[in-house]
Design a protein around this motif. Structure first.
Motif, PDB file in Angstrom:
ATOM      1  N   GLN A   1      -7.070  10.718  -5.905  1.00  0.00           N
ATOM      2  CA  GLN A   1      -7.287  10.729  -4.460  1.00  0.00           C
ATOM      3  C   GLN A   1      -7.014   9.320  -3.937  1.00  0.00           C
ATOM      4  N   VAL A   2      -5.999   9.200  -3.104  1.00  0.00           N
ATOM      5  CA  VAL A   2      -5.539   7.881  -2.650  1.00  0.00           C
ATOM      6  C   VAL A   2      -5.564   7.832  -1.134  1.00  0.00           C
ATOM      7  N   GLU A   3      -6.075   6.726  -0.611  1.00  0.00           N
ATOM      8  CA  GLU A   3      -6.148   6.558   0.843  1.00  0.00           C
ATOM      9  C   GLU A   3      -5.750   5.139   1.212  1.00  0.00           C
ATOM     10  N   ILE A   4      -4.934   5.032   2.250  1.00  0.00           N
ATOM     11  CA  ILE A   4      -4.593   3.739   2.833  1.00  0.00           C
ATOM     12  C   ILE A   4      -5.473   3.529   4.065  1.00  0.00           C
TER      13      ILE A   4
ATOM     14  N   HIS B   1      -4.490  14.966  -4.608  1.00  0.00           N
ATOM     15  CA  HIS B   1      -3.998  13.673  -4.129  1.00  0.00           C
ATOM     16  C   HIS B   1      -3.821  13.727  -2.619  1.00  0.00           C
ATOM     17  N   SER B   2      -4.198  12.639  -1.973  1.00  0.00           N
ATOM     18  CA  SER B   2      -4.030  12.560  -0.531  1.00  0.00           C
ATOM     19  C   SER B   2      -3.853  11.108  -0.135  1.00  0.00           C
ATOM     20  N   THR B   3      -3.025  10.851   0.867  1.00  0.00           N
ATOM     21  CA  THR B   3      -2.887   9.507   1.405  1.00  0.00           C
ATOM     22  C   THR B   3      -3.318   9.460   2.864  1.00  0.00           C
TER      23      THR B   3
ATOM     24  N   ALA C   1       0.813  -1.209   0.000  1.00  0.00           N
ATOM     25  CA  ALA C   1       0.000   0.000   0.000  1.00  0.00           C
ATOM     26  C   ALA C   1       0.852   1.267   0.000  1.00  0.00           C
ATOM     27  N   GLN C   2       1.885   1.300   0.823  1.00  0.00           N
ATOM     28  CA  GLN C   2       2.718   2.493   0.892  1.00  0.00           C
ATOM     29  C   GLN C   2       3.432   2.741  -0.428  1.00  0.00           C
ATOM     30  N   ALA C   3       3.916   1.676  -1.053  1.00  0.00           N
ATOM     31  CA  ALA C   3       4.642   1.823  -2.317  1.00  0.00           C
ATOM     32  C   ALA C   3       3.703   2.268  -3.437  1.00  0.00           C
TER      33      ALA C   3
ATOM     34  N   LEU D   1       1.649   6.499  -7.075  1.00  0.00           N
ATOM     35  CA  LEU D   1       0.545   7.266  -7.637  1.00  0.00           C
ATOM     36  C   LEU D   1       0.666   8.748  -7.312  1.00  0.00           C
ATOM     37  N   ALA D   2       1.217   9.074  -6.158  1.00  0.00           N
ATOM     38  CA  ALA D   2       1.419  10.483  -5.813  1.00  0.00           C
ATOM     39  C   ALA D   2       2.357  11.149  -6.805  1.00  0.00           C
TER      40      ALA D   2
END
Length: 306
Positions: free
Chosen positions: A262-265, A301-303, A247-249, A254-255
């Motif tokens: 818009q990305v969320e873990i 974009h956001s995680t 997930a982190q990678a 994508l960032a």
């Protein structure tokens, strides 16, 4: 990897009929709102859609992952149908009421049947929600120039990293655990990282589908350029303990290459994210419905989301 040269299908008519008995019983137990079941003809077979919600408006189209169907979304139908028409789809090539009649050998062919569904239903601005392989189907539909989609929500999708032995071990262990008695199956669900094992009614459907032979192409990992080519707003939800994605990678990649996405873990979830955090995923879908309107700016974009 061998290219599929036959349609997915049940091993026999009797196996199919037994599965349908379970399917109909499960939908009777789980489905929370009235629905209309419609069958749509596509280039590769007939696709079953369970339609709920208002008669007018841009629909939310729900695509389950490998070996799943519309019933996987039963917790999502009621809240989504309050605001939009909902099309819960039995994906072509997966166990369900859809009937594949031609092989699907490429991603373009997989995405093509979804384009046919959207065209046949008169859909011009769908919000497509795809989990796992369903996310890849949605991406391939867009990459094939199918249009008719206003935005994508991808829930721990395949396609952003190569599938590794970790994923295949997760599938095998989950399949073995599904055969355990209920109490033991529930206990091991956390250990094997698969919340679907706690879904007792869906487990009955999965076991009934063991006679189904799935023949669909394996998703390759997208290149950076292929990701950049996508032009619609995209939301990606990743399970922090996913067996498919680091997930982190994936979020970091994508960032860099798709900063408008818009990305969320999602903490404490795995690849079975749709069943492990249904309230959160539903809220994110509903929120993105408003953000992805044509008169609204593309989300940043956001995680990290509160």
């Amino acid at each position: 990897m061998r290219t599929p040269d036959r349609p997915s299908a049940f091993t026999s008519d009797s196996a199919r009929d037994k599965y349908f008995v379970t399917y109909d019983r499960v939908i009777g137990e789980l489905w929370p709102v009235p629905v209309d079941a419609i069958d749509v003809e596509t280039r590769a077979g007939s696709v079953r859609i369970h339609r709920a919600g208002p008669a007018e408006g841009d629909p939310v189209v729900l695509l389950a992952g490998a070996s799943g169907n519309a019933l996987a979304w039963y917790r999502y139908i009621k809240p989504l149908a309050r605001v939009r028409p909902v099309f819960a789809v039995d994906p072509l090539g997966e166990p369900g009421r859809s009937v594949q009649t031609r092989p699907l050998a490429t991603g373009a062919e997989v995405g093509g049947w979804l384009t046919d569904v959207l065209a046949a239903t008169g859909t011009e601005r769908a919000h497509v929600v795809g989990s796992s392989y369903g996310g890849w189907t949605a991406l391939e539909q867009q990459r094939g120039g199918g249009g008719r989609v206003a935005a994508l929500t991808l829930v721990d999708p395949v396609g952003f990293a190569p599938l590794t032995g970790r994923f295949f071990r997760w599938v095998i262990v989950g399949g073995m655990a599904a055969l355990l008695p209920r109490a033991l199956r529930h206990r091991v669900a956390g250990a094997v990282g698969n919340g679907t094992l706690r879904e007792d009614v869906l487990m009955k459907l999965m076991l009934a589908g063991r006679s189904f032979r799935r023949r669909l192409p394996m998703p390759p990992a997208y290149t950076d350029e292929q990701v950049r080519e996508l032009s619609v707003p995209v939301q990606v939800l990743l399970g922090a303990r996913s067996a498919v994605n680091d997930a982190q990678a994936v979020a970091a990649r994508l960032a860099e290459i798709a900063p408008s996405w818009q990305v969320e873990i999602v903490p404490d979830t795995g690849h079975a994210l749709p069943v492990e955090a249904p309230d959160l995923v539903t809220e994110r879908i509903l929120s993105f419905l408003g953000q992805a309107r044509p008169d609204t700016a593309t989300p940043e974009h956001s995680t990290d989301r509160s």
